[in-house]
Scaffold this active site. Structure first.
Site, PDB file in Angstrom:
ATOM      1  N   LYS A   1       0.832  -1.199   0.000  1.00 23.97           N
ATOM      2  CA  LYS A   1       0.000   0.000   0.000  1.00 23.97           C
ATOM      3  C   LYS A   1       0.872   1.257   0.000  1.00 23.97           C
ATOM      4  CE  LYS A   1      -3.611  -2.088   2.934  1.00 23.97           C
ATOM      5  NZ  LYS A   1      -4.801  -1.954   2.080  1.00 23.97           N
TER       6      LYS A   1
ATOM      7  N   ARG B   1      -9.806 -12.036   2.674  1.00 20.95           N
ATOM      8  CA  ARG B   1     -10.630 -13.161   2.216  1.00 20.95           C
ATOM      9  C   ARG B   1      -9.898 -14.488   2.356  1.00 20.95           C
ATOM     10  NH1 ARG B   1     -11.214 -10.350  -3.481  1.00 20.95           N
ATOM     11  NH2 ARG B   1     -10.989  -8.595  -2.034  1.00 20.95           N
TER      12      ARG B   1
END
Length: 428
Positions: free
Chosen positions: A207, A281
């Protein structure tokens, strides 16, 4: 100690000197909040934020008109991540005071836990805090197991192990059983699964700083779902519920997972990793497999899963996904009853097929051809829920945390969602 500033409620408009739209005014006794019957809880919360911004750190909620929800709205706006605040609460009956005290204990725990620096709150610390909270409210009705590090790999929790292995702090799975029945063979009514990424750098799909600086809060789903179970217990939850927290750091190291890696899950699914920043996930999948094995009537997972949900809803609503219309409507009814904001976003069968991989059954992220990121993430999770058409809710926790203060919230965690999930758990 400073003398408390009295805060009273009024149904009369403010004196004209304060302006036509004034929602609060100052008088000889303190500060009056002028309710107009349109959005009284929001008005109280926004006023509390302004009062805190004025540097007033000791208040007394006085006079008539106060109840649990109004007192709580004041505290929601008044509480902040820095400094101490003191509130003298209004006189409430026993039931209302008990409800308020439980909110102060549990939802403040959620907010404070999410706000904690990642250096202080690793995967093991998050799991232990959850255990301590739930044992504190349920005592011997709670049992639990913590599995961590290489034990996860040996027991084939390969999604959680893969994501967390790059950190010196080992990944952790908390499996907690709340069983108020006393019968070890009692059926499990609900399973709750939480994403507990205690810091998310994005891994090798790293990020930018502007998107990483709030990633201590990426365990917001785990904190919210833990708080919801604790709060439901204080409201008399009498059914067996199991909680699974999937806790890990997502960091870069010589041992971190890489693009192109393939994860082999216990349910037979294979997943190619094409974005290490779509890690939530991957860890939730392990928890959902365990949840499905319990054959519960209800599975709820909660996660700060996608930026797409925040793009759609901002930080004001939690995003809700489900194939079960009746269950989704029940959750939305619970949200309305608790004055919390949820919004249902699309989840269709075709979203399950928008994760193509050349080397595995699934890709862990949708391609540019399939831009509905929040829906495809929910579709991914559905592959790990045995009966995904019925009894499963996915909550993408868009409203868990705010990077900066707004008119009704300080910067940091909100605690939103705890009461709604607890309401749903105790509604039947």
């Amino acid at each position: 100690m400073t003398e408390a500033m009295k805060i009273t409620l009024s149904t009369l408009p403010a004196d004209a000197r304060w302006g036509e739209k004034a929602t609060w005014s100052i008088n000889n006794d303190g500060i009056a909040l002028h309710l107009n019957g349109k959005d009284d809880l929001g008005l109280i919360q926004r006023a509390a934020r302004k009062i805190d911004g004025m540097g007033i750190k000791h208040v007394a909620l006085s006079g008539e008109g106060w109840n649990t929800d109004r007192a709580w709205a004041f505290w929601a706006g008044y509480k902040g991540p820095k400094g101490q605040r003191q509130v003298e609460w209004p006189t409430l009956d026993d039931a209302q005071r008990s409800e308020l005290d439980n909110r102060l204990t549990i939802i403040d725990w959620v907010r404070d836990t999410i706000n904690a620096p990642a250096e202080e709150l690793g995967p093991e610390q998050l799991a232990q805090r959850a255990v301590d909270l739930l044992c504190g409210v349920a005592g011997e009705k709670v049992s639990y197991r913590i599995t961590k590090g290489e034990d996860l790999r040996e027991q084939n929790y390969l999604g959680l192990h893969t994501v967390g292995r790059g950190s010196e702090r080992p990944p952790v799975l908390l499996a907690l059983d709340y069983n108020p029945t006393g019968d070890k063979d009692a059926p499990v009514y609900a399973c709750l699964v939480g994403k507990g990424i205690t810091f998310d750098s994005g891994g090798y799909s790293i990020k930018q700083s502007a998107f990483m600086d709030s990633m201590k809060s990426d365990m917001g789903g785990a904190a919210t779902i833990t708080g919801a179970l604790a709060f439901a217990i204080t409201r008399g939850l009498n059914k067996r519920v199991k909680l699974y927290l999937c806790c890990a750091d997502n960091l870069i190291s010589g041992n971190a997972f890489k693009l192109g890696d393939i994860i082999h899950y216990r349910n037979g699914k294979t997943v190619e990793v094409m974005n290490t920043d779509a890690e939530g996930r991957l860890v939730l999948a392990d928890g959902l497999i365990d949840a499905s094995a319990q054959k519960p009537a209800l599975i709820i997972d909660a996660a700060t899963l996608t930026g797409a949900a925040k793009t759609a809803l901002g930080n004001d609503y939690h995003a809700l996904f489900s194939f079960d219309d009746a269950l989704a409507n029940r959750l939305l009814a619970s949200a309305q009853a608790e004055n919390e904001a949820f919004w249902r976003l699309p989840l269709a069968e075709f979203h399950r097929n928008q994760l193509p991989s050349n080397f595995a059954e699934l890709n862990n992220t949708g391609s540019a051809a399939y831009p509905a990121g929040a829906s495809t993430a929910a579709g991914f999770l559905s592959h790990f829920v045995e009966n995904y058409h019925q009894g499963w809710l996915h909550i993408d926790c868009s409203a868990t945390y705010r990077k900066s203060a707004v008119e009704q919230w300080s910067a940091g965690a909100t605690g939103l969602g705890v009461r709604t999930i607890a309401n749903l758990l105790t509604a039947e």
